[in-house]
Design a protein around this motif. Structure first.
Motif, PDB file in Angstrom:
ATOM      1  N   CYS A  74       0.835  -1.209   0.000  1.00 28.45           N
ATOM      2  CA  CYS A  74       0.000   0.000   0.000  1.00 28.45           C
ATOM      3  C   CYS A  74       0.868   1.256   0.000  1.00 28.45           C
ATOM      4  O   CYS A  74       0.578   2.234  -0.707  1.00 28.45           O
ATOM      5  N   TYR A  77       2.299   2.001  -3.354  1.00 29.18           N
ATOM      6  CA  TYR A  77       1.339   2.259  -4.417  1.00 29.18           C
ATOM      7  C   TYR A  77       1.488   3.711  -4.888  1.00 29.18           C
ATOM      8  O   TYR A  77       1.592   4.650  -4.083  1.00 29.18           O
ATOM      9  N   VAL A  80      -0.840   6.409  -3.557  1.00 29.68           N
ATOM     10  CA  VAL A  80      -0.604   6.707  -2.149  1.00 29.68           C
ATOM     11  C   VAL A  80       0.576   7.656  -2.010  1.00 29.68           C
ATOM     12  O   VAL A  80       0.542   8.627  -1.247  1.00 29.68           O
ATOM     13  N   SER A  98      -9.504   5.937  -2.538  1.00 33.75           N
ATOM     14  CA  SER A  98     -10.313   5.409  -1.438  1.00 33.75           C
ATOM     15  C   SER A  98     -10.829   4.009  -1.769  1.00 33.75           C
ATOM     16  O   SER A  98     -11.008   3.179  -0.872  1.00 33.75           O
ATOM     17  N   TYR A 100      -9.159   1.866  -3.678  1.00 34.39           N
ATOM     18  CA  TYR A 100      -8.006   0.956  -3.813  1.00 34.39           C
ATOM     19  C   TYR A 100      -7.853   0.052  -2.595  1.00 34.39           C
ATOM     20  O   TYR A 100      -7.592  -1.150  -2.708  1.00 34.39           O
ATOM     21  N   PHE A 101      -8.058   0.624  -1.411  1.00 40.29           N
ATOM     22  CA  PHE A 101      -7.801  -0.140  -0.189  1.00 40.29           C
ATOM     23  C   PHE A 101      -8.829  -1.250   0.020  1.00 40.29           C
ATOM     24  O   PHE A 101      -8.613  -2.139   0.832  1.00 40.29           O
ATOM     25  N   VAL A 104      -7.156  -4.743  -1.326  1.00 35.73           N
ATOM     26  CA  VAL A 104      -5.840  -5.213  -0.924  1.00 35.73           C
ATOM     27  C   VAL A 104      -5.894  -6.719  -0.694  1.00 35.73           C
ATOM     28  O   VAL A 104      -6.950  -7.291  -0.420  1.00 35.73           O
ATOM     29  N   TYR A 112     -11.585   0.217   6.690  1.00 34.65           N
ATOM     30  CA  TYR A 112     -10.238   0.765   6.530  1.00 34.65           C
ATOM     31  C   TYR A 112     -10.325   2.278   6.544  1.00 34.65           C
ATOM     32  O   TYR A 112     -11.375   2.880   6.272  1.00 34.65           O
ATOM     33  N   TYR A 114      -7.552   5.638   5.585  1.00 35.33           N
ATOM     34  CA  TYR A 114      -6.232   6.179   5.275  1.00 35.33           C
ATOM     35  C   TYR A 114      -6.298   7.698   5.409  1.00 35.33           C
ATOM     36  O   TYR A 114      -7.207   8.343   4.878  1.00 35.33           O
ATOM     37  N   LEU A 185      -2.414   4.676   7.989  1.00 32.26           N
ATOM     38  CA  LEU A 185      -3.306   3.710   7.368  1.00 32.26           C
ATOM     39  C   LEU A 185      -3.740   2.702   8.434  1.00 32.26           C
ATOM     40  O   LEU A 185      -2.905   2.159   9.161  1.00 32.26           O
ATOM     41  N   PHE A 187      -6.446  -0.705   9.194  1.00 25.50           N
ATOM     42  CA  PHE A 187      -7.394  -1.729   8.788  1.00 25.50           C
ATOM     43  C   PHE A 187      -8.046  -2.298  10.052  1.00 25.50           C
ATOM     44  O   PHE A 187      -7.348  -2.674  10.996  1.00 25.50           O
TER      45      PHE A 187
END
Length: 589
Positions: A74, A77, A80, A98, A100-101, A104, A112, A114, A185, A187
């Protein structure tokens, strides 16, 4: 009928004396065998759960490494990294980032969040959460001083609207090109994330209490069918918090109500524990007791009837059985009983012999398991890298560097690729000396690129490197020690010289560095590693991480060559020599 047989006083006295003597013999022998069997059976069950708990801990290590790799992906990326630049992202870019996460490669992600370094928040719908809400949730405080490390923590969910505590995986997100403030970030993981480590080991949950505690003793999850699982978790924490270190911190420790095994995951400081109650440890003993009781009852019944007719004939075999059983010392399994009376005494002797055979088989199985664990431990030391993932990643990085014309990066990637391929060597533990020298040469080239002018190296091999076989990865830790400790105070002009010669005793490998001489106390401690019993080697540096590379080398050398291998350090006015003497017969192809 028995009353008719017992008509004379001499018969009555003989029967009573026979029963008394037989009862004493059976009692003594039964107590000895019972104590021994109970001890061995308890140890066997305990060792089984220790091994199973270690498997769960290793599985937890794997989950952490996977989450760490996902976090690293991440951070790398492109979008990011763009979000950490001074320029704000376009709305379309923010929306894409937003989303993309959500894709994963990490299972059981429930939520999640970020936050970039400009206080922009990215979520399923990135406008739903504000920076103030993230700040007030306390998630940032859990990251603490973890500069670039993935952090696991168990916390009340005050950000995503949850009602129960949950496992969070968090990390600072830093720019790879600019010295900007980091982003964050997080999760939030669902419960099945941790349940993955228990798959395939349902026997643990059916017979014991297994769970995971965080660094503060809070129960993240419990796998048990017992109603007192939470109380056991609190009791377990009182024992675990007294220990330090990581990996297997408790191996079958006797506690109130059972035994305890615990494995502490190094990075997350979470602990997998297995509490085995006494009922599980002694469950198999009930059947043994029943069998022994039946056997003894048969012996007593036979003695009452048959001693009246065959007193003289039975005196000798009974004495033989008594002597064999009372004389059993737990080591000599050849002292079996051989009686031929065509009566129940033969069955008793055969049962005793069969029991000795089962005990001997049980001991041999335990020894084989210990040997397999040692081999597994050595293989674990050598198999911590996923080669396909690394090779594909290195190839990708190499192509990017080539497209950008970054020659230094290309050289470093080529050296690292050679080093990894030689290090892994398709899982083989032995490689040719030529491959080992090529491996350490790649390692030193990488450090020459990283530390320009710090040192140069020389390799002088006076034997045929294609015909000499060595345990792989023994030179790299020695060179690493020279770079880390020998050149700690040097900025240029360093020299590392590797010399291989053939001596009368075997193949002598010398690694020299002209840096600061090794302190006398450290040299004596390192030289003493080879003199320690095999089981004491890993305990040589319990208080520090320093010395782990040497312990790794010494352990693998001892596993391969036994007591024949020699290794020692010598200092001189400027610099330090490290010598490794391999047995000649074992080193040659």
């Amino acid at each position: 009928m028995i009353r008719k047989m017992i008509t004379k006083g001499i018969q009555t006295k003989y029967l009573l004396h026979t029963l008394a003597l037989l009862g004493v013999a059976l009692l003594l022998s039964g107590a000895g065998v019972w104590t021994y069997v109970r001890k061995e059976l308890t140890e066997s069950i305990t060792n089984k759960y220790v091994f199973m708990n270690e498997k769960l801990g290793i599985a937890l290590d794997g989950l952490y490494r996977k989450s760490d790799n996902v976090m690293a992906d991440c951070i790398l990326y492109e979008e990011v990294q763009k979000s950490l630049q001074v320029r704000e992202l376009e709305d379309v870019e923010k929306h894409a980032l937003s989303k993309y996460f959500a894709y994963v490669d990490l299972e059981y992600v429930e939520e999640y969040c970020y936050v970039d370094n400009k206080q922009n928040v990215y979520h399923h719908s990135y406008s739903n959460l504000t920076y103030e809400e993230v700040k007030n949730s306390g998630l940032e405080a859990e990251l603490g001083d973890a500069y670039s490390r993935t952090v696991w923590f168990w916390k009340e969910d005050t950000l995503f609207g949850g009602t129960e505590p949950a496992l969070f995986v968090g990390r600072y997100v830093r720019s790879m090109n600019y010295a900007h403030s980091p982003g964050m970030l997080f999760f939030k993981m669902r419960t099945p994330f941790l349940d993955q480590i228990i798959k395939g080991d349902q026997e643990v949950t059916s017979q014991a209490v297994t769970g995971i505690l965080d660094a503060d003793g809070r129960a993240c999850t419990l796998w048990t069918r017992r109603e007192d699982g939470e109380a056991i978790g609190k009791m377990v924490w009182q024992e675990i918090k007294k220990t330090g270190g990581s990996r297997m911190i408790l191996e079958g420790k006797r506690v109130k109500g059972g035994v305890l095994c615990a494995y502490r995951q190094k990075e997350s400081q979470m602990t997998v524990f297995t509490f085995v109650p006494d009922s599980t440890l002694t469950g198999g003993l009930t059947q043994v007791l029943q069998v022994m009781g039946i056997i003894y009852l048969l012996v007593l019944a036979a003695a009452v009837v048959l001693s009246l007719y065959f007193s003289k004939r039975f005196t000798r075999p009974i004495q033989e059985i008594s002597d064999a059983m009372t004389g059993f010392d737990g080591q000599d399994f050849t002292r079996t009983v051989h009686v031929q009376t065509n009566t129940e005494l033969d069955k008793i002797g055969d049962s005793y012999n069969e029991m000795l055979g089962k005990i001997q088989t049980l001991l041999e199985e335990i020894k084989d398991q210990e040997k397999e664990l040692r081999i597994s431990e050595m293989n674990t030391l050598m198999s911590q890298i996923n080669p396909h993932f690394l090779y594909n990643t290195l190839d990708t990085i190499y192509m990017l560097a080539r497209m950008n014309g970054e020659e230094t990066t290309m050289r470093m990637i080529e050296a690292l690729s050679r080093y990894l391929r030689l290090s892994l060597s398709k899982g083989e533990n032995l490689v040719t000396l030529e491959a080992e020298l090529e491996n350490v040469r790649s390692y030193m080239e990488i450090h020459q690129i990283r530390n320009e002018n710090l040192f140069h190296y020389e390799i002088d091999c006076q034997v045929d490197p294609e015909k000499v076989w060595v345990v792989k990865l023994i030179l790299q830790p020695l060179v690493e020690n020279a770079l880390k400790h020998g050149f700690a105070d040097r900025f240029e002009g360093g020299l590392i010289r590797i010399r291989v010669t053939e001596e009368a005793e075997g193949i002598l490998i010398c690694v020299f560095n002209n840096g600061s001489a090794m302190p006398e106390a450290v040299m004596e401690k390192l030289n003493g590693l080879m003199k320690l019993p095999f089981g004491e080697i890993k305990k040589a540096f319990p208080e520090k991480k320093r010395g782990y590379g040497m312990i790794n080398v010494v352990t693998r050398l001892r596993l391969k060559y036994g007591e024949e291998v020699k290794m020692w350090y010598e200092t001189q006015e400027t610099g330090t020599n490290c010598y490794v003497l391999l047995p000649k017969e074992s080193a040659e192809s």
